[in-house]
Design an enzyme around this catalytic site. Sequence first.
Site, short mmCIF file in Angstrom:
data_model
loop_
_atom_site.label_atom_id
_atom_site.label_comp_id
_atom_site.label_asym_id
_atom_site.label_seq_id
_atom_site.Cartn_x
_atom_site.Cartn_y
_atom_site.Cartn_z
N THR A 178 55.44 -0.49 9.47
CA THR A 178 55.93 -0.68 8.10
C THR A 178 56.80 0.49 7.65
O THR A 178 57.83 0.29 7.00
CB THR A 178 54.75 -0.86 7.13
OG1 THR A 178 53.83 0.22 7.32
CG2 THR A 178 54.03 -2.17 7.38
N PHE A 188 52.52 -2.72 -1.60
CA PHE A 188 51.37 -2.31 -0.78
C PHE A 188 50.15 -3.21 -1.01
O PHE A 188 49.03 -2.83 -0.68
CB PHE A 188 51.01 -0.85 -1.08
CG PHE A 188 52.08 0.12 -0.67
CD1 PHE A 188 52.28 0.42 0.66
CD2 PHE A 188 52.90 0.71 -1.62
CE1 PHE A 188 53.27 1.31 1.05
CE2 PHE A 188 53.89 1.60 -1.24
CZ PHE A 188 54.08 1.91 0.09
N CYS A 211 47.00 -1.35 0.67
CA CYS A 211 47.18 -0.53 1.87
C CYS A 211 46.54 0.84 1.69
O CYS A 211 46.90 1.60 0.78
CB CYS A 211 48.67 -0.38 2.16
SG CYS A 211 49.03 0.76 3.50
#
Length: 507
Positions: A312, A449, A456
């Site tokens: 990512t 996120f 995350c």
Amino acid sequence: MDVATRLRPAPAPAHQPAHAREVDTLEQFPPNSGMGWADHDLPHPPGRRRVLGDAFRKGMDPTQPVQNMLRLGVGLGPIFEMLALGRKFVFASGVDLVGELCDDKRFTKTLAPGVQDLRMFVGDGLFTAETDEPNWRLAHDLLMPAFSKSAMRGYHDVMLDAANELIGVWDMASGEGRTVDVSPWLTKLTLETIARAAFSHTFGSFETEEVDPFVTTFVRDMSHAASRSNVAALPLVGRRRVRRQDQTALARHDYIDGLLRQIVADREASGERHEDLLGRMMHEPVDDSGALLEAQNVRHQILTMLVAGHETTSGAVSFALYHLTREPEILARVRAELDEVLGSDPAVDPTFEQVPKLRYLRRVVDETLRLWPTAPGFARSPRETTTIGADGSAGVPGGLRMTPDDKVLVFIPLLHRDPDVWPDPERFDPDRFLPEHNRARPAHAYKPFGTGERACIGRQFALHESVIVLAKLLHRFDLTPEPGYDLTITERLTLMPVGFRVGLTRR
């Protein structure tokens, strides 16, 4: 121990060699059959066909579902459906509706189809576990302190060292007429950074131009997971084909499992106690009884961190460089800020205290993640049967009944392009993230996120690393994009530019 020895994978366990496995992966990991919603017919793109449904349209690449959805989903409303080979998928992109779905008291994370299929490789790692699985809570609570803002100080120098190694390679590649392929090198950088910071392990990423076998192997695994459910739905041949592909993928995955075992074995053999993520997982009790994470779960978490911690971030920095090389006024503002905060020496390292002062550069990262959230969606289900959009935010009078069997995928690229929240949404404008604009926006309009306790865990790590890498590269080099390049994006559960090359000139 030399690099070659460190990277040599441990063999597969003698009692279960890859070629001898008799695993019915379709039974162990059944492909996702859809997302529920039998009670409702929702808006969908025009031109639905009897068998194919809304999928496989002329001019649309089946390997690019996110980009297809960006085109098909425009104008369908805050919640809509797509039908593919008899499987229904429901997407939410309206800000008010997403805000409701992000209420952790009523809703929880569920696994989107590709993520669920990834479990055959990652098991109940942090990203692929259901919230009610015990190993998720144990690992989350154990590792959360290692990803706090204050913990970033301990990773700062590791990030700088890896970035400087990349710059050393790019220095040798600089000069008139020479270019570098951005994304593969940034993938090397972010893989090396997370491996060193989290596991005190090196992949020797800058010793060769070749991509590490770990990356190529797991990219193939992710691509298999992303397409597995769709292939299984194909009439007549689908499940038979998936069974063959599963066995091939698991045999290929033995390389990765051997590498993970080697990382743990190297640590045990050293007898050293490192204060990194691997040290926490190997030595910190997870409950009052003194129990530690199970060995298999440790490997699942290592793999989760390696994959989620580099794919990512390398994608986000690549997208940022793409936009900056095409926006000279924005790039000039970044350069001016770098010169003001870091000084005129293009080789200087930003200190930990200087990183938060690079406010405009941070807004560049935020705007990049608005347009191209590299993890483009997350799925939600209600904890118990409920009604969503009762206030009209679902576009249906009285709202929609939703059961725990129903999943809705929050489609972040469309959420981040809602013109009522983001004027001129395709324009790259970091000043959207000035404090006054942040305060004026709905709370759930920006979700790169994820959300809530399942957001995350490494977001602070990713943001700190992204700012450092961009600061180092842009302070050191003038970047010239190759003429004629049109942004091309590959999709393998994450988004990544491909074929994006730049010329390098030392400043």
